[in-house]
Design a protein around this motif. Structure first.
Motif, PDB file in Angstrom:
ATOM      1  N   THR A   4      12.516 -15.059  79.267  1.00  0.00           N
ATOM      2  CA  THR A   4      11.412 -14.470  80.020  1.00  0.00           C
ATOM      3  C   THR A   4      11.376 -12.966  79.799  1.00  0.00           C
ATOM      4  OG1 THR A   4      11.369 -16.197  81.712  1.00  0.00           O
ATOM      5  CG2 THR A   4      10.480 -14.057  82.336  1.00  0.00           C
ATOM      6  N   ILE A   6      10.044  -9.426  81.162  1.00  0.00           N
ATOM      7  CA  ILE A   6       9.573  -8.738  82.369  1.00  0.00           C
ATOM      8  C   ILE A   6       8.915  -7.440  81.908  1.00  0.00           C
ATOM      9  CG2 ILE A   6      10.233  -7.704  84.574  1.00  0.00           C
ATOM     10  CD1 ILE A   6      12.819  -9.621  84.236  1.00  0.00           C
ATOM     11  N   CYS A  35       8.821 -19.010  75.959  1.00  0.00           N
ATOM     12  CA  CYS A  35       8.871 -17.594  76.319  1.00  0.00           C
ATOM     13  C   CYS A  35       7.727 -17.271  77.262  1.00  0.00           C
ATOM     14  CB  CYS A  35       8.799 -16.706  75.080  1.00  0.00           C
ATOM     15  SG  CYS A  35       8.787 -14.950  75.461  1.00  0.00           S
ATOM     16  N   LEU A  70      12.229 -17.638  86.918  1.00  0.00           N
ATOM     17  CA  LEU A  70      13.356 -16.819  86.477  1.00  0.00           C
ATOM     18  C   LEU A  70      14.639 -17.649  86.410  1.00  0.00           C
ATOM     19  CD1 LEU A  70      12.648 -13.599  88.598  1.00  0.00           C
ATOM     20  CD2 LEU A  70      12.122 -13.962  86.171  1.00  0.00           C
ATOM     21  N   SER A  73      15.235 -19.588  83.292  1.00  0.00           N
ATOM     22  CA  SER A  73      15.346 -18.813  82.059  1.00  0.00           C
ATOM     23  C   SER A  73      16.801 -18.634  81.660  1.00  0.00           C
ATOM     24  CB  SER A  73      14.687 -17.447  82.240  1.00  0.00           C
ATOM     25  OG  SER A  73      13.321 -17.584  82.574  1.00  0.00           O
ATOM     26  N   PHE A  76      16.656 -12.630  79.343  1.00  0.00           N
ATOM     27  CA  PHE A  76      15.509 -11.808  79.706  1.00  0.00           C
ATOM     28  C   PHE A  76      15.357 -10.629  78.753  1.00  0.00           C
ATOM     29  CE2 PHE A  76      17.229 -13.760  83.514  1.00  0.00           C
ATOM     30  CZ  PHE A  76      16.107 -14.385  84.045  1.00  0.00           C
ATOM     31  N   VAL A  78      13.764  -6.907  79.411  1.00  0.00           N
ATOM     32  CA  VAL A  78      13.253  -6.031  80.462  1.00  0.00           C
ATOM     33  C   VAL A  78      12.597  -4.829  79.800  1.00  0.00           C
ATOM     34  CG1 VAL A  78      13.813  -4.637  82.489  1.00  0.00           C
ATOM     35  CG2 VAL A  78      15.059  -6.780  82.059  1.00  0.00           C
ATOM     36  N   LEU A 103      18.971 -14.228  88.226  1.00  0.00           N
ATOM     37  CA  LEU A 103      19.334 -13.408  87.073  1.00  0.00           C
ATOM     38  C   LEU A 103      20.820 -13.428  86.741  1.00  0.00           C
ATOM     39  CD1 LEU A 103      17.309 -10.211  88.154  1.00  0.00           C
ATOM     40  CD2 LEU A 103      16.484 -12.130  86.788  1.00  0.00           C
ATOM     41  N   ALA A 108      20.357  -9.768  79.089  1.00  0.00           N
ATOM     42  CA  ALA A 108      19.049  -9.121  79.035  1.00  0.00           C
ATOM     43  C   ALA A 108      19.075  -8.012  77.999  1.00  0.00           C
ATOM     44  CB  ALA A 108      18.656  -8.564  80.398  1.00  0.00           C
TER      45      ALA A 108
END
Length: 203
Positions: A4, A6, A35, A70, A73, A76, A78, A103, A108
């Motif tokens: 994902t 953000i 995605c 979220l 997922s 991530f 970001v 999370l 990420a």
């Protein structure tokens, strides 16, 4: 694998969303199976208040679908523009509203965006203050897209060819690293060692 993105700009037409679209396209070109982009354009998330902790209906109705997205997922990306040398308030608010259940112990990649030669300050800010309670695991690579208006545009005539090629190649490289971390950290979460009711917050 699901990753994902953000997109942290409040602006409806911000350059961060252009970067998010390029990253999504790159991810779907053989790096991951699914995605999604969660965009903060238009400030869809109200400022945090204690009703989040109390489970107030207005918050559960708003947040539960996002929490599910979220939580499903594996990793991530970001994305943060640099506003006055800072991460936008809406993105900081995101990290107040979502935590370890969504999370925690997932990798990420930080991507920051600057209209000029900046972009380093949001990297430092995110690494310093957004992971403590969420347990989000930033990988040791990052992408700083400088002079963003001259790269990653759909029309090649709008791009500085040399810079555009560099960013596209480096983004692909970093995303493949993110994928490997996602695979590795899945094993960490499944081991059960991260589960705790005693140490709910980071130090």
């Amino acid at each position: 694998m699901k990753i994902t993105i953000i997109s942290g700009s409040h602006r409806p037409e911000g350059q961060s969303h252009k970067v998010a679209a390029v990253i999504q396209e790159t991810l779907l070109d053989g790096i991951c199976d699914e995605c999604a982009i969660f965009s903060l354009a238009g400030n869809p998330l109200p400022l945090w208040d204690e009703g989040v902790w109390d489970g107030e209906e207005k918050w559960t109705v708003l947040l539960d679908p996002i929490r599910a997205e979220l939580a499903s997922s594996d990793a991530f990306v970001v994305i943060s523009p640099e506003w006055h040398g800072q991460v936008p308030a809406g993105l900081k608010n995101f990290f107040l509203l979502f935590g370890k259940n969504e999370l925690g112990h997932k990798p990420a990649l930080i991507v920051t965006v600057s209209a000029g030669d900046g972009g380093a300050y949001p990297v430092a800010e995110l690494r310093m203050s957004s992971y403590k309670n969420s347990r989000l695991c930033y990988i040791p690579e990052q992408i700083i897209v400088r002079n963003v208006e001259k790269v990653l545009n759909k029309d090649a005539a709008d791009n500085d060819a040399r810079s555009d090629s560099y960013y596209r190649e480096r983004i692909s490289w970093a995303l493949n690293i993110l994928k490997s971390y996602a695979t590795a950290l899945t094993q960490v979460r499944e081991s059960g060692v991260t589960e705790t009711d005693k140490f709910k917050n980071g130090m």
